[in-house]
Write an enzyme that holds these catalytic residues in place. Structure first.
Site, mmCIF file in Angstrom:
data_model
loop_
_atom_site.group_PDB
_atom_site.id
_atom_site.type_symbol
_atom_site.label_atom_id
_atom_site.label_comp_id
_atom_site.label_asym_id
_atom_site.label_seq_id
_atom_site.Cartn_x
_atom_site.Cartn_y
_atom_site.Cartn_z
ATOM 1 N N ASP A 1 0.843 -1.211 0.000
ATOM 2 C CA ASP A 1 0.000 0.000 0.000
ATOM 3 C C ASP A 1 0.869 1.249 0.000
ATOM 4 O O ASP A 1 0.611 2.213 0.706
ATOM 5 C CB ASP A 1 -0.935 -0.011 1.217
ATOM 6 C CG ASP A 1 -2.077 0.974 1.053
ATOM 7 O OD1 ASP A 1 -2.745 1.295 2.046
ATOM 8 O OD2 ASP A 1 -2.280 1.443 -0.092
ATOM 9 N N LYS B 1 2.039 4.609 -0.994
ATOM 10 C CA LYS B 1 1.503 5.814 -1.651
ATOM 11 C C LYS B 1 1.778 6.996 -0.728
ATOM 12 O O LYS B 1 2.041 6.780 0.468
ATOM 13 C CB LYS B 1 0.003 5.668 -1.927
ATOM 14 C CG LYS B 1 -0.819 5.375 -0.688
ATOM 15 C CD LYS B 1 -2.261 5.037 -1.060
ATOM 16 C CE LYS B 1 -3.049 4.652 0.180
ATOM 17 N NZ LYS B 1 -4.390 4.164 -0.129
ATOM 18 N N ASN C 1 0.613 7.110 2.864
ATOM 19 C CA ASN C 1 1.185 6.213 3.886
ATOM 20 C C ASN C 1 2.640 6.538 4.182
ATOM 21 O O ASN C 1 3.381 5.682 4.692
ATOM 22 C CB ASN C 1 1.077 4.749 3.423
ATOM 23 C CG ASN C 1 -0.347 4.256 3.526
ATOM 24 O OD1 ASN C 1 -1.147 4.828 4.272
ATOM 25 N ND2 ASN C 1 -0.675 3.238 2.770
ATOM 26 N N ASP D 1 1.810 2.594 8.375
ATOM 27 C CA ASP D 1 0.498 1.976 8.145
ATOM 28 C C ASP D 1 0.592 0.651 7.404
ATOM 29 O O ASP D 1 0.426 0.582 6.192
ATOM 30 C CB ASP D 1 -0.422 2.922 7.370
ATOM 31 C CG ASP D 1 -1.853 2.390 7.447
ATOM 32 O OD1 ASP D 1 -2.778 3.156 7.173
ATOM 33 O OD2 ASP D 1 -2.011 1.208 7.791
ATOM 34 N N THR E 1 -7.402 4.271 -3.739
ATOM 35 C CA THR E 1 -6.996 4.550 -5.103
ATOM 36 C C THR E 1 -6.435 3.314 -5.798
ATOM 37 O O THR E 1 -5.780 2.488 -5.196
ATOM 38 C CB THR E 1 -5.918 5.663 -5.135
ATOM 39 O OG1 THR E 1 -5.395 5.711 -6.469
ATOM 40 C CG2 THR E 1 -4.757 5.331 -4.205
HETATM 41 O O1 LIG Z 1 -1.231 10.464 9.990
HETATM 42 C C1 LIG Z 1 -1.616 11.373 10.719
HETATM 43 O O2 LIG Z 1 -2.774 11.564 11.108
HETATM 44 C C2 LIG Z 1 -0.652 12.357 10.995
HETATM 45 N N1 LIG Z 1 0.575 12.100 11.711
HETATM 46 N N2 LIG Z 1 1.354 13.172 11.876
HETATM 47 C C3 LIG Z 1 2.431 12.838 12.560
HETATM 48 C C4 LIG Z 1 2.347 11.473 12.856
HETATM 49 N N3 LIG Z 1 3.199 10.673 13.529
HETATM 50 C C5 LIG Z 1 2.858 9.386 13.658
HETATM 51 N N4 LIG Z 1 1.716 8.850 13.149
HETATM 52 C C6 LIG Z 1 0.850 9.646 12.485
HETATM 53 N N5 LIG Z 1 -0.271 9.084 12.007
HETATM 54 C C7 LIG Z 1 -0.579 7.681 12.154
HETATM 55 C C8 LIG Z 1 0.122 6.877 11.051
HETATM 56 C C9 LIG Z 1 -0.157 5.413 11.190
HETATM 57 C C10 LIG Z 1 0.768 4.429 11.400
HETATM 58 N N6 LIG Z 1 0.264 3.192 11.461
HETATM 59 C C11 LIG Z 1 -1.044 3.144 11.300
HETATM 60 N N7 LIG Z 1 -1.732 1.934 11.324
HETATM 61 C C12 LIG Z 1 -3.087 1.871 11.173
HETATM 62 O O3 LIG Z 1 -3.786 2.854 11.051
HETATM 63 N N8 LIG Z 1 -3.544 0.597 11.170
HETATM 64 C C13 LIG Z 1 -4.861 0.238 11.021
HETATM 65 C C14 LIG Z 1 -5.891 0.953 11.623
HETATM 66 C C15 LIG Z 1 -7.191 0.497 11.432
HETATM 67 C C16 LIG Z 1 -7.470 -0.619 10.674
HETATM 68 C C17 LIG Z 1 -6.394 -1.288 10.100
HETATM 69 CL CL1 LIG Z 1 -6.685 -2.651 9.090
HETATM 70 C C18 LIG Z 1 -5.121 -0.873 10.260
HETATM 71 S S1 LIG Z 1 -1.689 4.687 11.065
HETATM 72 C C19 LIG Z 1 1.161 11.011 12.328
#
Ligand SMILES: O=C(O)Cn1ncc2ncnc(NCCc3cnc(NC(=O)Nc4cccc(Cl)c4)s3)c21
Length: 273
Positions: free
Chosen positions: A138, A140, A143, A156, A174
């Site tokens: 994924d 892009k 992420n 992510d 997308t």
């Molecule tokens: O992105 C922002 O809002 C802004 N931002 N700004 C700074 C910053 N520093 C760290 N992290 C941020 N954001 C989180 C990024 C992620 C990492 N890993 C994830 N994993 C996930 O969401 N998994 C997930 C959830 C629900 C269902 C499923 Cl199947 C999988 S989200 C930050």
């Protein structure tokens, strides 16, 4: 590590700071661990939403995949997770300069020096994952995050899987980044990330992905035919790498380990650090 293993975390372990963004399935806040003072990012998700969207399996896989990754400078750490009666929380490394796609939209496009540094760092992160038999699947701008020192953080892993894999869940979001073998729902392996890296290189330099069309069907056709038009604004060296990554046959795609020695990367590497 900054977040102590085996320590039981709860929401009360943190001072919650500003909202960083509204990611998928939840909100992300800046947070400080009261016990250690360590700043992290806390992603808050409603359990019922994860169940409603049937992503709890993906979610558990992400936790499992992340738990066996050790530190890589270009992979956003997932330090831990906890839950309360209605919500699940991810304790994440804080990326000080936020979301890559916001920077890209604001700048429109990147020059060769910045784009080549980002691509080289992402190639390093992907190479690390592939050696652990993990494909990201994924890749892009949405992420990618940017750390305090401007380094890219691949994040992510909600869509990552252990290779070899054939996709079971339907695609969402997308189509632009999908390689032919995925839009044709064939078996695919780590070389899907090579294709996506080619799409990303193009988007960094041009400002939009190479096969973008208003209608999904048209995007699908252009991907399948590799209907690639590289504008003259793109340097010869960058165009060469894009073409070597956007190969219809997965085995012909440029190997990650050769990316640091590609002319486009070498030519644009700063003298320091
Ligand atoms: O992105 C922002 O809002 C802004 N931002 N700004 C700074 C910053 N520093 C760290 N992290 C941020 N954001 C989180 C990024 C992620 C990492 N890993 C994830 N994993 C996930 O969401 N998994 C997930 C959830 C629900 C269902 C499923 Cl199947 C999988 S989200 C930050």
């Amino acid at each position: 590590p900054p977040v102590q293993a085996l320590r039981q975390y709860s929401l009360d372990s943190f001072e919650i700071g500003r909202k960083l963004g509204k990611g998928k399935f939840g909100k992300v806040y800046c947070a400080r661990d009261k016990a250690t003072g360590y700043v992290c990012a806390l992603k808050v998700m409603e359990k019922k939403e994860l169940i409603h969207f049937k992503v709890e399996k993906q979610f558990r896989r992400e936790i499992e995949i992340q738990s066996n990754l050790s530190r890589h400078p270009n992979i956003l750490r997932l330090y831990g997770h906890f839950h309360d009666s209605s919500r699940v929380f991810l304790i994440l490394e804080y990326a000080g300069q936020g979301e890559m796609f916001k920077v890209l939209r604001k700048k429109g496009r990147f020059g060769d020096v910045l784009a080549s540094q980002y691509i080289c760092q992402i190639a390093s992160a992907l190479s690390y994952l592939h050696k652990k038999h993990i494909i990201h699947r994924d890749l892009k701008p949405e992420n990618l995050l940017i750390g305090l020192d401007g380094e890219v953080k691949l994040s992510d892993f909600g869509w990552s899987v252990h290779t070899p894999s054939s996709r079971r869940t339907t695609m969402c979001g997308t189509l632009d980044y999908l390689p032919p073998e995925m839009v044709e729902a064939k078996d695919h392996d780590y070389k899907v990330d090579l294709w996506a890296l080619g799409v990303l290189t193009y988007e960094f330099l041009v400002g939009n992905p190479p096969f973008e069309e208003p209608a999904h069907k048209a995007t699908y056709k252009r991907i399948s035919k590799v209907d690639l038009k590289i504008p003259p604004s793109v340097s010869v060296e960058a165009a060469d790498l894009i073409r070597r990554l956007l190969q219809h046959q997965p085995e012909r795609r440029f190997p990650l380990d050769q990316i640091p020695d590609h002319p486009w990367i070498v030519k644009n590497r700063p003298l320091w650090p």
